[in-house]
Design an enzyme around this catalytic site. Structure first.
Site, PDB file in Angstrom:
ATOM      1  N   GLU A  79       8.192  -9.321  -5.601  1.00  0.00           N
ATOM      2  CA  GLU A  79       7.258  -9.923  -4.646  1.00  0.00           C
ATOM      3  C   GLU A  79       6.756 -11.275  -5.131  1.00  0.00           C
ATOM      4  O   GLU A  79       6.549 -12.194  -4.331  1.00  0.00           O
ATOM      5  CB  GLU A  79       6.090  -8.967  -4.397  1.00  0.00           C
ATOM      6  N   SER A  95      20.660   6.840  -8.278  1.00  0.00           N
ATOM      7  CA  SER A  95      21.093   8.235  -8.263  1.00  0.00           C
ATOM      8  C   SER A  95      21.896   8.505  -7.005  1.00  0.00           C
ATOM      9  O   SER A  95      21.812   7.767  -6.020  1.00  0.00           O
ATOM     10  CB  SER A  95      19.924   9.240  -8.303  1.00  0.00           C
ATOM     11  N   ASP A 129       8.396   0.897  -1.033  1.00  0.00           N
ATOM     12  CA  ASP A 129       7.545  -0.186  -1.505  1.00  0.00           C
ATOM     13  C   ASP A 129       6.265   0.423  -2.068  1.00  0.00           C
ATOM     14  O   ASP A 129       5.382   0.847  -1.322  1.00  0.00           O
ATOM     15  CB  ASP A 129       7.222  -1.135  -0.350  1.00  0.00           C
ATOM     16  N   ASP A 142       1.799  -3.738  -4.179  1.00  0.00           N
ATOM     17  CA  ASP A 142       1.426  -4.932  -3.412  1.00  0.00           C
ATOM     18  C   ASP A 142       0.569  -5.821  -4.292  1.00  0.00           C
ATOM     19  O   ASP A 142      -0.299  -5.331  -5.037  1.00  0.00           O
ATOM     20  CB  ASP A 142       0.632  -4.560  -2.150  1.00  0.00           C
ATOM     21  N   PRO A 169       4.009  -6.744   3.664  1.00  0.00           N
ATOM     22  CA  PRO A 169       4.018  -6.099   2.342  1.00  0.00           C
ATOM     23  C   PRO A 169       5.004  -6.711   1.362  1.00  0.00           C
ATOM     24  O   PRO A 169       5.017  -6.336   0.194  1.00  0.00           O
ATOM     25  CB  PRO A 169       4.399  -4.652   2.671  1.00  0.00           C
TER      26      PRO A 169
END
Length: 796
Positions: A192, A261, A339, A342, A470
């Site tokens: 981010e 995975s 997510d 933040d 976000p």
């Protein structure tokens, strides 16, 4: 020589010989003194009733108890004896306390991690757990400390590092769960931060083109592939005008190694009754392995005379069986790339930098002095500044301070509720437990004996309100903006018993629309691996356990097929040279697999890496113009963008100094070819196995002499498989466990694991089973006959 001097010399030689013999013997006996106790009887007042601990030929531990509480104590005892050092590393990794063991070398890690203040957070989290969870962790703690105390000599790793083990605390188990959150999440949210700089430096079209969530390689469980954004127009971005000095190469952007995975399930309609479940969790590999082969048997507290009998992957440091089967339900996980973080923009009061704006006015930050103990050196203290959203850890592109909100830091984000899953009788019950558990958000796939299958998101999902983006730092000082607790379990995306009777998860984008909005995008994998699993499942109308293993070991290079074809085309167009002729000859031997003897596979893969890094670095150069230290974040979807550029070949998006796209492709061909050809034996000797050779090492081996390190490490063996295929494999990364099972028919399932069960190099279980994992030979899911039995009993 005078007689006296001769006698002194003989005595000195004798003493030297004795020392040469005695010191290794002393070391040997000290090492043997830290071996786990495998047989006999142990008595302890903490136990309520007797417990039987069995070990089979692989060291698989079966705990037979009369209650889960006694089983927790027994697991703690066994884990401490076999794996205390590794448990210690996990809790210290999460708490930022590694320098206390390893000295100044570990300080950079500790400084970064300590800013999260996880030890203090987990102590508070433990205090707020439900009583049954606190009781479970207290019992496990007592078992751990009893097992540690029962070793005649402290574990050998502490002898080697001149340390003594510190006792286990109840909250340390929560720190182990937090350590998994550090592994599975981007706790620094570098993605981010990079996106913020890209957003500030690039036109909107270019930012959207590089950061989209999916495209043609998508293989969602439910939904359709997304459309990749259009190529940015020349009117908005012309990379040719940049200063070539801004180019760096951006190596490592292509196919970043990310915790992943595979998990997939087949409904009973295709499997002959019971569902089928397969799971292989891709993580960094080490000696001993992260997981611990475990079976736990105890009476079902719900009555009716039933028994809980669960087998699978235990995690030392916790009493849980993380993935496995209980005879009625089988389950597994993959990293969701939800997510989970933040960045929050913190507006400070110009008149008081300790105050910051919040929805109801101003609040004051809290400062905490975190003292880091350093083995063999002076302690160090760092200052952590906390807001109501989380610690201030970074600055935005415009210099605004940023606080990190992270699921793992929030109250309720970490607990041990997952233990309850082993009592599930149906998929629906297992889903309910998974959704309500405090673990790093994961894809959860389960199947039951009745044939039902389901996928959902396990763990806590933050409820975002206020409509902020976000993917970028946001201002939460406005009322109704930020995180408003957790999304209710009823809103966790769920796919149960789909008409197609198959579920697959390989870290790809799993769903679309509102369901995807709830999960968010934390950096989904490309989807090529998931598509290969999906398509193979679709190709079968009937499946058995053996078919699951074939899919897990699938090393077909389907993803690179189009790159192989493009390389052949470009080589035919390129100016003739001896190197190009050699590359053409190698390419003619393409065998469609990432096999150990494949030279063509390695060549195509190397060339693709050069192309992708070269193309993306031109965009990074545009961001470096205002932000000189910028580096591209992990862009798992970048294949979509680069391939679109190769298809359209827009001149304005060429790197500065590049004549045209043909010149770029020829230059990357030459770079890839020359790098391979410069090595001993030339390009024709560059097999994939030479590069993909296992190096699964003990944590201490790096600092030891080579002959000792080779003794501690697993054998160096060439391995098939790679990133964009089901058989994910790198030298020290890959399937940390691999199992397939039909609940109720565990006797025909398999469970493979690298690195062995025990952490003690003199144990018969050090490395046991590793060869089966390397060669893909199925090891039985259930433990074999007991070779050793340890009886645990109350002392009163």
């Amino acid at each position: 020589m005078p007689p006296r001097r001769r006698r002194l010399l003989k005595r000195a030689v004798l003493i030297l010989v004795l020392l040469i013999v005695a010191l290794p013997l002393a070391g040997w006996f000290a090492l043997r003194g830290s071996l786990p106790r495998y047989e006999g009887e142990v008595r302890d007042a903490a136990l309520k009733q007797p417990v039987r601990v069995e070990r089979d030929a692989l060291g698989t531990v079966t705990v037979r108890a009369q209650s889960r509480r006694d089983a927790n104590w027994a697991l703690g005892y066994v884990h401490a004896q076999e794996r205390y050092f590794e448990m210690d590393l996990l809790r210290r990794r999460a708490a930022g306390e590694l320098a206390e063991l390893f000295g100044k070398a570990a300080l950079p890690i500790d400084r970064t991690v300590r800013a999260h203040r996880m030890r203090a957070r987990m102590a508070r989290a433990f205090a707020t757990l439900p009583p049954e969870q606190r009781d479970a962790l207290d019992a496990y703690r007592d078992g751990v400390n009893a097992g540690l105390a029962d070793l005649a000599v402290r574990p050998f790793a502490y002898l080697a590092t001149f340390n003594a083990p510190a006792p286990w605390r109840s909250e340390d188990t929560l720190l182990v769960v937090a350590a998994m959150a550090f592994t599975l999440n981007d706790a620094e949210d570098k993605r981010e931060l990079a996106f913020s700089r890209m957003h500030a430096a690039l036109p909107a079209s270019a930012y959207a083109f590089l950061t989209a969530s999916g495209g043609g390689w998508d293989a969602p469980i439910a939904g359709a592939p997304l459309s990749w954004p259009e190529v940015p127009p020349a009117s908005e971005l012309d990379l040719r005008t940049l200063d070539p000095a801004l180019l760096r190469g951006s190596h490592g952007v292509t196919d970043p190694r990310v915790p992943g995975s595979n998990a997939f399930a087949v409904g009973g309609a295709l499997a002959g009754g019971s569902a089928l479940v397969a799971n292989d969790m891709h993580l960094d590999l080490r000696v001993p392995n992260l997981w611990f082969r475990t079976r736990v048997v105890y009476p079902d507290a719900r009555g009716a005379g039933g028994m809980i009998d669960v087998t699978g992957a235990g995690l030392p440091g916790t009493p849980a069986v993380v993935a496995g089967s209980n005879g009625l339900v089988a389950w597994g996980f993959t990293n969701s790339y939800a997510d989970t973080t933040d960045w929050v923009r913190v507006e400070r009061d110009p008149n008081d930098p300790m105050r910051y704006r919040v929805p109801d006015g101003w609040a004051t930050t809290e400062k905490h002095a975190e003292r880091i103990h350093v083995h063999g050196g002076d302690d160090e203290t760092i200052e952590v500044e906390e807001t109501r959203w989380g610690p201030i850890l970074a600055k935005d592109a415009d210099g605004t301070p940023l606080a990190l909100a992270w699921v793992a830091q929030q109250p309720g984000g970490i607990d041990v509720n997952l233990i309850r899953i082993e009592a599930s009788r149906t998929v629906d019950e297992a889903v309910a437990v998974a959704q309500a558990s405090g673990i790093p958000p994961q894809n959860f796939i389960a199947g039951d004996k009745a044939g039902s299958i389901a996928w959902t998101i396990a763990g806590r999902i933050p409820k975002r309100v206020g409509g902020f983006d976000p993917q970028l730092p946001a201002d939460w000082s406005q009322a109704g903006t930020g995180w408003d607790g957790w999304e209710p379990e009823s809103l966790h995306p769920l796919v149960a018993n789909p008409p197609w009777n198959r579920l697959w998860s390989a870290n790809q984008r799993p769903v679309e629309g509102e369901a995807l909005k709830i999960i968010g995008d934390g950096g989904y994998d490309l989807g090529a691996r998931a598509a290969q699993i999906r398509d193979t499942l679709r190709a079968h109308e009937r499946l058995a356990v053996d078919d699951l293993l074939k899919i897990q070991l699938d090393d077909r290079a389907l993803f690179l097929e189009r790159w192989k074809d493009l390389l052949a085309l470009e080589l035919n167009r390129a100016p003739p040279s001896a190197l190009h002729d050699a590359m053409k000859q190698i390419l003619a031997g393409w065998n469609d697999h990432a096999s150990t003897d494949a030279v063509a596979y390695r060549l195509v893969r190397a060339w693709r890496g050069e192309v992708v890094d070269t193309v993306l670095d031109a965009f990074a150069a545009a961001v470096r113009k205002p932000f000189p230290d910028f580096a591209l974040p992990k862009l798992p979807q970048s294949e979509q963008a680069v391939w679109k550029l190769l298809g359209q070949r827009p001149e304005h998006l060429l790197p500065p100094g590049t004549a045209d796209w043909d010149a770029l492709l020829v230059a990357t061909i030459d770079r890839a070819g020359l790098k391979l050809d410069a090595q001993p034996g030339g390009i024709a000797a560059r097999t994939w196995g030479e590069r993909n050779t296992a190096h699964i090492a003990h944590p201490l081996s790096r600092g030891l002499p080579a002959f000792v390190a080779r003794w501690l490490d697993m054998p160096y063996e060439a391995l098939p498989g790679d990133t964009h295929m089901p058989r994910v494999q790198a030298p020290d990364f890959g399937a940390s466990e691999r199992f397939g099972v039909a609940p109720g028919d565990e006797a025909h399932g398999y469970f493979m694991m690298p690195g062995g069960q025990s952490g003690h190099p003199l144990s018969p279980y050090y490395g046991a089973g590793h060869a089966d994992w390397v060669h893909g030979t199925p090891t039985p899911f259930l433990p074999g006959p007991a070779q050793h039995v340890l009886e645990l009993a109350p002392s009163h």
